[in-house]
Design a protein around this motif. Sequence first.
Motif, mmCIF file in Angstrom:
data_model
loop_
_atom_site.group_PDB
_atom_site.id
_atom_site.type_symbol
_atom_site.label_atom_id
_atom_site.label_comp_id
_atom_site.label_asym_id
_atom_site.label_seq_id
_atom_site.Cartn_x
_atom_site.Cartn_y
_atom_site.Cartn_z
ATOM 1 N N SER A 58 0.869 -1.165 0.000
ATOM 2 C CA SER A 58 0.000 0.000 0.000
ATOM 3 C C SER A 58 0.908 1.217 0.000
ATOM 4 N N ALA A 59 0.627 2.168 -0.901
ATOM 5 C CA ALA A 59 1.516 3.327 -1.004
ATOM 6 C C ALA A 59 0.703 4.615 -1.104
ATOM 7 N N GLN A 60 1.046 5.587 -0.262
ATOM 8 C CA GLN A 60 0.386 6.892 -0.265
ATOM 9 C C GLN A 60 1.103 7.802 -1.262
ATOM 10 N N ILE A 61 0.880 7.517 -2.536
ATOM 11 C CA ILE A 61 1.606 8.211 -3.607
ATOM 12 C C ILE A 61 0.646 8.841 -4.613
ATOM 13 N N THR A 62 -0.582 9.122 -4.196
ATOM 14 C CA THR A 62 -1.602 9.604 -5.122
ATOM 15 C C THR A 62 -1.443 11.075 -5.507
ATOM 16 N N LEU A 63 -0.645 11.850 -4.774
ATOM 17 C CA LEU A 63 -0.478 13.270 -5.113
ATOM 18 C C LEU A 63 0.332 13.461 -6.392
ATOM 19 N N ARG A 64 1.315 12.619 -6.615
ATOM 20 C CA ARG A 64 2.204 12.793 -7.768
ATOM 21 C C ARG A 64 1.988 11.763 -8.878
ATOM 22 N N TYR A 65 1.339 10.644 -8.564
ATOM 23 C CA TYR A 65 1.267 9.546 -9.525
ATOM 24 C C TYR A 65 -0.176 9.148 -9.824
ATOM 25 N N SER A 66 -0.422 8.806 -11.076
ATOM 26 C CA SER A 66 -1.692 8.210 -11.478
ATOM 27 C C SER A 66 -1.476 6.703 -11.581
ATOM 28 N N LYS A 67 -2.552 5.951 -11.595
ATOM 29 C CA LYS A 67 -2.432 4.496 -11.749
ATOM 30 C C LYS A 67 -1.704 4.165 -13.049
ATOM 31 N N SER B 257 4.647 18.682 1.924
ATOM 32 C CA SER B 257 3.198 18.493 1.806
ATOM 33 C C SER B 257 2.831 17.016 1.849
ATOM 34 N N ASN B 258 3.754 16.181 2.351
ATOM 35 C CA ASN B 258 3.574 14.732 2.394
ATOM 36 C C ASN B 258 3.385 14.126 1.008
ATOM 37 N N ASP B 259 3.886 14.814 -0.023
ATOM 38 C CA ASP B 259 3.887 14.230 -1.352
ATOM 39 C C ASP B 259 5.142 13.374 -1.478
ATOM 40 N N VAL B 260 4.985 12.191 -2.012
ATOM 41 C CA VAL B 260 6.075 11.226 -2.068
ATOM 42 C C VAL B 260 6.588 11.109 -3.498
ATOM 43 N N VAL B 261 7.918 11.162 -3.653
ATOM 44 C CA VAL B 261 8.587 10.904 -4.925
ATOM 45 C C VAL B 261 9.270 9.553 -4.778
ATOM 46 N N LEU B 262 8.866 8.609 -5.607
ATOM 47 C CA LEU B 262 9.393 7.246 -5.504
ATOM 48 C C LEU B 262 10.868 7.177 -5.872
ATOM 49 N N LEU B 263 11.590 6.299 -5.182
ATOM 50 C CA LEU B 263 12.968 6.004 -5.554
ATOM 51 C C LEU B 263 12.923 4.975 -6.673
ATOM 52 N N SER B 264 13.673 5.228 -7.731
ATOM 53 C CA SER B 264 13.685 4.305 -8.860
ATOM 54 C C SER B 264 15.032 4.394 -9.582
ATOM 55 N N PRO B 265 15.417 3.311 -10.267
ATOM 56 C CA PRO B 265 16.699 3.339 -10.987
ATOM 57 C C PRO B 265 16.622 4.250 -12.210
ATOM 58 N N ASP B 266 17.758 4.798 -12.613
ATOM 59 C CA ASP B 266 17.830 5.644 -13.802
ATOM 60 C C ASP B 266 17.653 4.838 -15.088
ATOM 61 N N PHE B 267 18.021 3.548 -15.033
ATOM 62 C CA PHE B 267 17.969 2.688 -16.199
ATOM 63 C C PHE B 267 17.181 1.434 -15.860
ATOM 64 N N GLN B 268 16.560 0.820 -16.868
ATOM 65 C CA GLN B 268 15.847 -0.440 -16.688
ATOM 66 C C GLN B 268 16.867 -1.502 -16.266
ATOM 67 N N VAL B 269 16.565 -2.202 -15.174
ATOM 68 C CA VAL B 269 17.451 -3.255 -14.673
ATOM 69 C C VAL B 269 16.632 -4.503 -14.388
ATOM 70 N N GLU B 270 17.317 -5.579 -14.092
ATOM 71 C CA GLU B 270 16.648 -6.847 -13.791
ATOM 72 C C GLU B 270 15.915 -6.751 -12.459
ATOM 73 N N ASN B 271 14.646 -7.193 -12.440
ATOM 74 C CA ASN B 271 13.890 -7.210 -11.195
ATOM 75 C C ASN B 271 14.584 -8.089 -10.170
ATOM 76 N N GLY B 272 14.593 -7.622 -8.925
ATOM 77 C CA GLY B 272 15.177 -8.379 -7.834
ATOM 78 C C GLY B 272 16.587 -7.959 -7.464
ATOM 79 N N LEU B 273 17.224 -7.146 -8.305
ATOM 80 C CA LEU B 273 18.578 -6.719 -7.963
ATOM 81 C C LEU B 273 18.563 -6.010 -6.607
ATOM 82 N N LYS B 274 19.607 -6.284 -5.814
ATOM 83 C CA LYS B 274 19.722 -5.707 -4.473
ATOM 84 C C LYS B 274 20.504 -4.396 -4.559
ATOM 85 N N THR B 275 20.130 -3.436 -3.725
ATOM 86 C CA THR B 275 20.873 -2.180 -3.673
ATOM 87 C C THR B 275 22.226 -2.413 -3.028
ATOM 88 N N ALA B 276 23.147 -1.543 -3.378
ATOM 89 C CA ALA B 276 24.506 -1.636 -2.834
ATOM 90 C C ALA B 276 24.904 -0.291 -2.277
#
Length: 114
Positions: free
Chosen positions: A51-60, A95-114
């Motif tokens: 569940s993510a409270q990200i409706t201020l900046r993102y649409s489905k 304003s409690n608006d959330v900007v998601l963390l995401s990679p700059d480039f498409q990567v393989e799902n499941g990769l762990k952060t370092a």
Amino acid sequence: MMTTTISWQDFEKIAIHVGTIIEVNDFPEARKPAFQLKIDFGTEIGIKKSSAQITLRYSKESLLGKQIIAVVNFEPKQIGTFMSECLVLGLVGNSNDVVLLSPDFQVENGLKTA
């Protein structure tokens, strides 16, 4: 803001991985506006819900196919009628608006952060 110092060993216990949002649903029962997400973290971790409270900046529509960063080893948490299985990470503005963390480039799902 004061932060608590943790040990390197504590940090190593946190599993932070990349996944792709594959389903987005409204969450009308939530106290604060939120979406219910299904996220694909690859074959080893699988699909988890959040569940993510990200409706201020993102649409489905803008979330479908988006890669995000999440903690995948928290205990599941009951949020109303929904069981959240991971914590999507983002930056919280004044304003409690959330900007998601995401990679700059498409990567393989499941990769762990370092």
